[in-house]
Design a protein around this motif. Structure first.
Motif, short mmCIF file in Angstrom:
data_model
loop_
_atom_site.label_atom_id
_atom_site.label_comp_id
_atom_site.label_asym_id
_atom_site.label_seq_id
_atom_site.Cartn_x
_atom_site.Cartn_y
_atom_site.Cartn_z
N GLU A 140 0.82 -1.24 -0.12
CA GLU A 140 -0.40 0.34 -0.14
C GLU A 140 1.00 1.09 0.23
O GLU A 140 0.69 2.11 -0.74
N GLU A 141 1.94 1.41 0.53
CA GLU A 141 2.27 3.07 1.02
C GLU A 141 3.30 2.80 -0.27
O GLU A 141 3.91 3.82 -1.26
N THR A 142 3.61 1.56 -0.77
CA THR A 142 4.91 1.95 -2.06
C THR A 142 4.08 1.84 -3.44
O THR A 142 4.76 2.73 -4.36
N GLU A 197 1.37 4.18 -3.07
CA GLU A 197 1.38 5.17 -3.00
C GLU A 197 2.56 6.09 -3.09
O GLU A 197 2.39 7.23 -4.11
N ILE A 198 3.55 5.87 -3.22
CA ILE A 198 4.76 6.70 -3.30
C ILE A 198 5.09 7.05 -4.33
O ILE A 198 5.75 7.74 -5.30
#
Length: 419
Positions: free
Chosen positions: A374-376, A378-379
């Motif tokens: 999820e964070e990846t 987004e980045i």
């Protein structure tokens, strides 16, 4: 200090002084005449001394001190570069004052590999000026030039051949790794150090490096230990970096499982419970280019994983389902792999095989090569829907192969239909 060279004092024009006839002429000068003559000489001497002093002052102001032997030795001294796997210290990036390079200039190292060629193709499609570092060989990488990339010959094991490839480059993508017949230590450690040192000294703005998921947790595996050391080396290089840790590629599953199922030939598997979230190399290339574009990805270590993780048994079952055939599986116990590795470690000529069998230690632990994305996403500014699942990838492969076989009236044992 040596005395600087001084020009002779300037000639001072003097007034003509009338003197009395000399004593040799038979005439004797009066006391008044002798007094005037001495005064005139003193005046001329004072003017010459003043002119000489001014000349010396002007010369000394521009004089360059002569270097001593000790100072010359100190100026020639240079700090040696450290290259130690345990406490690596990479050189700091050098600020260059030349013409700024374009952000679209990219160098791909390992451009002929499974992942490297996908990065080249994706970068060209997105408008990058791609340069590829390829090793000198009989069969050059013509397909890279056909796509529109430029190639530069260089040998990763010879650092003196590298700098020319880095000139005018903004971003470096390092996708190189040792082949089975090559020395892993020479390619995956020493060559990486040489590339990072060269990139830092040439002022590269972004360095992208591919590593292995959980490499810092399995230092008993030589390749994973080297990947972890390169990560640390890159962090202290002074460059903006992005480390992409990979779990596994879908492409090797074709030759390892899909083709043997179609050919009704035996395939090899293990009885471990290790699970891997496979990714298509095209999706990895897409994520790589997103990381190059976005500032949020600078100085980050990110794990790239597929939508779902699979064990070896699940991959084989999926191939059987899509291929419509029963696989002949020969299982190899993990304990046997560990015993083989222990045996090959005692001989120098079997050391490379022992290093590769070291992955048996990881398989025995039942590790899961996967990570939340999820964070990846987004980045990188991406969405999970842009990533191909293993079912979609294998379904597309089997549908193309089976369709081709029907068109030519062939059988599944034919081996000419690789994609």
């Amino acid at each position: 200090l040596e005395r600087p060279q001084v020009a002779p004092p300037p000639q001072v024009a003097s007034r003509r002084v009338r003197t009395a006839p000399s004593e040799s002429s038979g005439h004797r000068a009066s006391p008044t005449r002798r007094k005037d003559r001495r005064a005139a000489r003193a005046f001329l001497d004072r003017k010459q001394m003043a002119a000489t002093g001014a000349t010396l002052s002007a010369r000394s102001a521009h004089a360059v001190p002569v270097a001593t032997r000790a100072s010359r030795r100190a100026s020639r001294a240079r700090a040696p570069l450290r290259c130690v796997a345990e406490d690596a210290e990479a050189p700091s990036a050098v600020a260059t004052g030349g013409t700024p390079v374009r952000k679209t200039s990219m160098l791909v190292i390992g451009a002929t590999g499974t992942l490297g060629r996908q990065v080249v193709r994706r970068a060209l499609d997105e408008g990058y000026d791609v340069r590829c570092l390829v090793r000198p060989r009989q069969n050059p990488a013509d397909f890279l030039r056909d796509w529109g990339a430029t190639t530069v010959s260089g040998d990763l094991t010879k650092p003196e051949t590298l700098p020319a490839a880095f000139v005018g480059i903004h971003t470096v993508v390092d996708a190189s790794t040792a082949r089975p017949e090559e020395d892993t230590y020479a390619i995956d450690w020493k060559a990486k150090v040489a590339c990072i040192q060269t990139a830092a000294s040439m002022g590269i703005q972004r360095y992208v490096f591919y590593s292995i998921d959980k490499c810092d947790q399995h230092q008993e595996v030589p390749l994973m230990k080297m990947k972890s050391a390169v990560e640390e080396y890159l962090k202290v290089s002074g460059m903006n970096y992005t480390v992409l840790r990979l779990c596994g590629f879908m492409q090797p599953l074709i030759s390892g499982y899909a083709v043997p199922v179609l050919e009704e030939q035996p395939l090899w598997g293990t009885d471990d419970d290790t699970r891997t979230a496979y990714l298509d190399t095209q999706d990895v290339a897409k994520m790589t280019l997103a990381a190059c574009r976005r500032d949020e990805a600078a100085n980050k270590v990110m794990t790239l994983a597929g939508p779902k993780s699979y064990s070896v048994r699940e991959v084989i079952a999926l191939c059987e389902k899509l291929g419509g055939a029963q696989a002949k599986v020969n299982k190899v116990p993990v304990l046997m792999l560990k015993a083989t590795r222990a045996l090959t470690r005692f001989f120098q000529w079997t050391a490379p095989a022992s290093d590769r069998l070291a992955f048996a230690e990881v398989l025995a632990s039942g590790v899961k090569f996967d990570a939340p994305m999820e964070e990846t996403y987004e980045i990188l500014g991406m969405d999970v829907s842009e990533t191909t699942s293993l079912e979609e990838y294998l379904e597309e492969y089997f549908s193309k192969i089976l369709k081709k076989l029907k068109e030519v009236g062939g059988q599944s044992r034919q081996k000419d239909f690789y994609l």
